[in-house]
Design a protein around this motif. Structure first.
Motif, PDB file in Angstrom:
ATOM      1  N   LYS A 106       0.543  14.909  -4.424  1.00 41.72           N
ATOM      2  CA  LYS A 106       1.441  13.925  -5.059  1.00 41.72           C
ATOM      3  C   LYS A 106       2.412  13.347  -4.031  1.00 41.72           C
ATOM      4  O   LYS A 106       2.666  12.144  -4.003  1.00 41.72           O
ATOM      5  N   ALA A 107       2.939  14.200  -3.155  1.00 41.61           N
ATOM      6  CA  ALA A 107       3.863  13.728  -2.126  1.00 41.61           C
ATOM      7  C   ALA A 107       3.170  12.759  -1.179  1.00 41.61           C
ATOM      8  O   ALA A 107       3.741  11.722  -0.800  1.00 41.61           O
ATOM      9  N   LYS A 108       1.909  13.059  -0.820  1.00 36.21           N
ATOM     10  CA  LYS A 108       1.153  12.147   0.046  1.00 36.21           C
ATOM     11  C   LYS A 108       0.929  10.803  -0.651  1.00 36.21           C
ATOM     12  O   LYS A 108       1.085   9.736  -0.046  1.00 36.21           O
ATOM     13  N   HIS A 109       0.548  10.891  -1.931  1.00 37.09           N
ATOM     14  CA  HIS A 109       0.306   9.673  -2.702  1.00 37.09           C
ATOM     15  C   HIS A 109       1.586   8.826  -2.792  1.00 37.09           C
ATOM     16  O   HIS A 109       1.559   7.605  -2.587  1.00 37.09           O
ATOM     17  N   ASP A 110       2.724   9.473  -3.090  1.00 36.76           N
ATOM     18  CA  ASP A 110       4.005   8.760  -3.183  1.00 36.76           C
ATOM     19  C   ASP A 110       4.388   8.140  -1.844  1.00 36.76           C
ATOM     20  O   ASP A 110       4.867   7.005  -1.786  1.00 36.76           O
ATOM     21  N   ALA A 111       4.156   8.878  -0.769  1.00 38.02           N
ATOM     22  CA  ALA A 111       4.494   8.359   0.560  1.00 38.02           C
ATOM     23  C   ALA A 111       3.636   7.140   0.887  1.00 38.02           C
ATOM     24  O   ALA A 111       4.146   6.138   1.421  1.00 38.02           O
ATOM     25  N   ASP A 120       4.596  -0.456  -0.346  1.00 37.91           N
ATOM     26  CA  ASP A 120       5.684  -1.307  -0.862  1.00 37.91           C
ATOM     27  C   ASP A 120       6.541  -1.834   0.287  1.00 37.91           C
ATOM     28  O   ASP A 120       6.911  -3.008   0.322  1.00 37.91           O
ATOM     29  N   ARG A 121       6.869  -0.952   1.238  1.00 39.67           N
ATOM     30  CA  ARG A 121       7.672  -1.355   2.393  1.00 39.67           C
ATOM     31  C   ARG A 121       6.992  -2.474   3.174  1.00 39.67           C
ATOM     32  O   ARG A 121       7.605  -3.476   3.524  1.00 39.67           O
ATOM     33  N   ASP A 122       5.686  -2.290   3.420  1.00 37.59           N
ATOM     34  CA  ASP A 122       4.938  -3.306   4.165  1.00 37.59           C
ATOM     35  C   ASP A 122       4.890  -4.629   3.415  1.00 37.59           C
ATOM     36  O   ASP A 122       5.004  -5.698   4.020  1.00 37.59           O
ATOM     37  N   GLU A 123       4.730  -4.564   2.095  1.00 37.96           N
ATOM     38  CA  GLU A 123       4.720  -5.799   1.293  1.00 37.96           C
ATOM     39  C   GLU A 123       6.065  -6.515   1.402  1.00 37.96           C
ATOM     40  O   GLU A 123       6.115  -7.734   1.550  1.00 37.96           O
ATOM     41  N   PHE A 124       7.142  -5.752   1.301  1.00 32.88           N
ATOM     42  CA  PHE A 124       8.471  -6.369   1.402  1.00 32.88           C
ATOM     43  C   PHE A 124       8.695  -6.961   2.788  1.00 32.88           C
ATOM     44  O   PHE A 124       9.259  -8.044   2.932  1.00 32.88           O
ATOM     45  N   ASN A 125       8.250  -6.239   3.828  1.00 34.29           N
ATOM     46  CA  ASN A 125       8.439  -6.730   5.190  1.00 34.29           C
ATOM     47  C   ASN A 125       7.608  -7.973   5.480  1.00 34.29           C
ATOM     48  O   ASN A 125       7.991  -8.802   6.295  1.00 34.29           O
TER      49      ASN A 125
END
Length: 133
Positions: free
Chosen positions: A42-47, A53-58
């Motif tokens: 789950k942590a890997k999936h969330d990361a 999301d970060r890349d999309e925003f950037n």
């Protein structure tokens, strides 16, 4: 006898402290749970999702527009700041000139009063001038 009593009391206190330490350490080890494979996945999936999301925003096209708008507004702020500094200098100069003008006006009033006083004295003493002339 007193030394023996102190020794017994110290040994009792030491044993009590050891028991407390053993109790605390057993509680700590039992309270620590093992990390489950599901939690790691789950942590890997969330990361991965957050990185996406970060890349999309950037990479969002509006980002460049916002950056340009920020630069324009910063330039505008610098221009306004410069204008304010110039206005403050002009204001200070105007205050100095106003103070100087007030002093000049005061001196003019003083001169006028002294001139009027001299004319009055001249009129009052004109008989002396005419009798000697």
């Amino acid at each position: 006898a007193a030394v023996e009593n102190d020794l017994k009391r110290n040994n009792t206190a030491r044993n009590q402290a050891r028991r407390e330490l053993n109790q605390i350490s057993s509680q700590m080890s039992s309270s620590l749970s093992r990390v489950r494979r599901e939690d790691v996945d789950k942590a890997k999936h969330d990361a991965a999702r957050l990185a996406k999301d970060r890349d999309e925003f950037n990479n969002h096209p509006r980002r460049e527009e916002i950056t340009k708008e920020i630069r324009v507004q910063e330039d505008r702020l610098k221009s306004i700041s410069t204008s304010i500094e110039q206005d403050n200098k002009i204001r200070d100069q105007l205050r100095l000139r106003a103070d100087e003008q007030n002093e000049i006006d005061m001196l003019e009033r003083q001169v006028t009063q002294e001139y009027d006083t001299m004319i009055d004295l001249l009129k009052e003493n004109s008989f002396l001038i005419s009798s000697q002339g």
